[in-house]
Scaffold this motif. Structure first.
Motif, PDB file in Angstrom:
ATOM      1  N   ARG A   1       8.460  -1.375  -3.686  1.00 46.78           N
ATOM      2  CA  ARG A   1       7.821  -2.684  -3.758  1.00 46.78           C
ATOM      3  C   ARG A   1       6.692  -2.740  -2.750  1.00 46.78           C
ATOM      4  O   ARG A   1       6.645  -1.953  -1.803  1.00 46.78           O
ATOM      5  CB  ARG A   1       8.821  -3.800  -3.483  1.00 46.78           C
ATOM      6  CG  ARG A   1       9.393  -3.778  -2.091  1.00 46.78           C
ATOM      7  CD  ARG A   1      10.468  -4.842  -1.855  1.00 46.78           C
ATOM      8  NE  ARG A   1      11.059  -4.714  -0.549  1.00 46.78           N
ATOM      9  CZ  ARG A   1      10.547  -5.187   0.581  1.00 46.78           C
ATOM     10  NH1 ARG A   1       9.404  -5.854   0.547  1.00 46.78           N
ATOM     11  NH2 ARG A   1      11.145  -5.025   1.738  1.00 46.78           N
TER      12      ARG A   1
ATOM     13  N   GLU B   1      -2.273  -8.106  -5.437  1.00 41.49           N
ATOM     14  CA  GLU B   1      -1.863  -8.357  -6.826  1.00 41.49           C
ATOM     15  C   GLU B   1      -1.744  -7.049  -7.607  1.00 41.49           C
ATOM     16  O   GLU B   1      -0.877  -6.893  -8.461  1.00 41.49           O
ATOM     17  CB  GLU B   1      -2.860  -9.277  -7.527  1.00 41.49           C
ATOM     18  CG  GLU B   1      -2.895 -10.687  -6.983  1.00 41.49           C
ATOM     19  CD  GLU B   1      -3.658 -10.816  -5.652  1.00 41.49           C
ATOM     20  OE1 GLU B   1      -4.566  -9.988  -5.378  1.00 41.49           O
ATOM     21  OE2 GLU B   1      -3.332 -11.730  -4.886  1.00 41.49           O
ATOM     22  N   GLN B   2      -2.631  -6.101  -7.318  1.00 45.85           N
ATOM     23  CA  GLN B   2      -2.587  -4.816  -8.021  1.00 45.85           C
ATOM     24  C   GLN B   2      -1.435  -3.942  -7.545  1.00 45.85           C
ATOM     25  O   GLN B   2      -1.012  -3.036  -8.251  1.00 45.85           O
ATOM     26  CB  GLN B   2      -3.915  -4.073  -7.825  1.00 45.85           C
ATOM     27  CG  GLN B   2      -5.086  -4.749  -8.508  1.00 45.85           C
ATOM     28  CD  GLN B   2      -6.393  -4.102  -8.129  1.00 45.85           C
ATOM     29  OE1 GLN B   2      -6.665  -3.840  -6.959  1.00 45.85           O
ATOM     30  NE2 GLN B   2      -7.225  -3.845  -9.130  1.00 45.85           N
TER      31      GLN B   2
ATOM     32  N   ASP C   1       1.569  -5.194  -6.610  1.00 41.72           N
ATOM     33  CA  ASP C   1       2.859  -5.860  -6.843  1.00 41.72           C
ATOM     34  C   ASP C   1       3.745  -5.141  -7.848  1.00 41.72           C
ATOM     35  O   ASP C   1       4.961  -5.224  -7.772  1.00 41.72           O
ATOM     36  CB  ASP C   1       2.641  -7.301  -7.311  1.00 41.72           C
ATOM     37  CG  ASP C   1       2.370  -8.246  -6.151  1.00 41.72           C
ATOM     38  OD1 ASP C   1       2.705  -7.896  -5.004  1.00 41.72           O
ATOM     39  OD2 ASP C   1       1.817  -9.324  -6.398  1.00 41.72           O
ATOM     40  N   ASP C   2       3.150  -4.458  -8.798  1.00 45.11           N
ATOM     41  CA  ASP C   2       3.909  -3.787  -9.849  1.00 45.11           C
ATOM     42  C   ASP C   2       3.949  -2.292  -9.564  1.00 45.11           C
ATOM     43  O   ASP C   2       2.921  -1.616  -9.611  1.00 45.11           O
ATOM     44  CB  ASP C   2       3.261  -4.068 -11.205  1.00 45.11           C
ATOM     45  CG  ASP C   2       4.111  -3.598 -12.366  1.00 45.11           C
ATOM     46  OD1 ASP C   2       5.325  -3.387 -12.172  1.00 45.11           O
ATOM     47  OD2 ASP C   2       3.553  -3.441 -13.466  1.00 45.11           O
TER      48      ASP C   2
ATOM     49  N   GLU D   1       6.124   1.239 -10.595  1.00 44.52           N
ATOM     50  CA  GLU D   1       7.127   1.865 -11.467  1.00 44.52           C
ATOM     51  C   GLU D   1       7.583   3.183 -10.843  1.00 44.52           C
ATOM     52  O   GLU D   1       6.765   3.924 -10.294  1.00 44.52           O
ATOM     53  CB  GLU D   1       6.527   2.126 -12.848  1.00 44.52           C
ATOM     54  CG  GLU D   1       6.100   0.867 -13.572  1.00 44.52           C
ATOM     55  CD  GLU D   1       5.348   1.156 -14.868  1.00 44.52           C
ATOM     56  OE1 GLU D   1       5.062   2.344 -15.160  1.00 44.52           O
ATOM     57  OE2 GLU D   1       5.044   0.191 -15.577  1.00 44.52           O
TER      58      GLU D   1
ATOM     59  N   PHE E   1       1.438   2.976 -10.172  1.00 48.61           N
ATOM     60  CA  PHE E   1       0.883   1.637  -9.989  1.00 48.61           C
ATOM     61  C   PHE E   1       0.066   1.334 -11.246  1.00 48.61           C
ATOM     62  O   PHE E   1      -1.111   1.684 -11.321  1.00 48.61           O
ATOM     63  CB  PHE E   1       0.018   1.595  -8.730  1.00 48.61           C
ATOM     64  CG  PHE E   1       0.786   1.879  -7.474  1.00 48.61           C
ATOM     65  CD1 PHE E   1       1.210   0.847  -6.660  1.00 48.61           C
ATOM     66  CD2 PHE E   1       1.103   3.184  -7.111  1.00 48.61           C
ATOM     67  CE1 PHE E   1       1.936   1.105  -5.501  1.00 48.61           C
ATOM     68  CE2 PHE E   1       1.828   3.454  -5.957  1.00 48.61           C
ATOM     69  CZ  PHE E   1       2.241   2.416  -5.155  1.00 48.61           C
TER      70      PHE E   1
ATOM     71  N   LYS F   1      -1.325  -1.257 -12.679  1.00 46.03           N
ATOM     72  CA  LYS F   1      -2.499  -2.133 -12.690  1.00 46.03           C
ATOM     73  C   LYS F   1      -3.772  -1.410 -12.248  1.00 46.03           C
ATOM     74  O   LYS F   1      -4.867  -1.870 -12.535  1.00 46.03           O
ATOM     75  CB  LYS F   1      -2.255  -3.365 -11.817  1.00 46.03           C
ATOM     76  CG  LYS F   1      -1.171  -4.272 -12.391  1.00 46.03           C
ATOM     77  CD  LYS F   1      -0.926  -5.469 -11.515  1.00 46.03           C
ATOM     78  CE  LYS F   1       0.182  -6.346 -12.095  1.00 46.03           C
ATOM     79  NZ  LYS F   1       0.506  -7.465 -11.204  1.00 46.03           N
TER      80      LYS F   1
END
Length: 136
Positions: free
Chosen positions: A28, A62-63, A65-66, A68, A78, A80
């Motif tokens: 995260r 924001e980029q 935050d996601d 995998e 990442f 994004k």
């Protein structure tokens, strides 16, 4: 087409890697710390600044935050910004390609200061300073 022997050797390498290198369990981005935080299968964790990893240097929170985790647990993706990091390399302190790492080291060396560097700059100044670039 992959030969059977290559397939067997690849599985042996993967098994050897999993026996000595922990896998990512969770990953995260912590906005408060401004760090990517990865929990490992060894019950330890690592965190690092995105500014220190190739492909993440200019990313916004924001980029980031996601994140995998690959099925093997060795890849962080990442989506994004379409950036990937390899966990075993991160654990060895490698945060990008050899060329990218060399450029980062050169940048840090150029920014460093020391009495010797200051003396050399003064001596160079007495000789007229840095030579002008010639027109091509």
């Amino acid at each position: 087409m992959v030969k059977y022997e290559e397939f067997v050797r690849a599985n042996e390498r993967a098994e050897e890697l999993s026996s000595r290198v922990p896998r990512a369990i969770t990953a995260r981005y912590d906005r408060r710390l401004r760090r990517v935080v990865v929990q490992l299968s060894s019950n330890l964790g690592i965190f690092f600044s995105p500014a220190d990893a190739e492909g993440l240097e200019q990313a916004s929170p924001e980029q980031l935050d996601d994140i995998e985790i690959s099925p093997s647990g060795y890849g962080l993706h990442f989506p994004k910004i379409d950036a990937d990091l390899y966990l075993p390399s991160l654990l060895e302190g490698v945060f990008g390609s050899e060329r990218w790492m060399a450029s980062r080291m050169g940048m840090k060396g150029g920014l460093s200061t020391s009495p010797a560097k200051g003396n050399a700059a003064r001596e160079n100044g007495k000789k007229g300073g840095r030579p002008r670039k010639s027109e091509a």
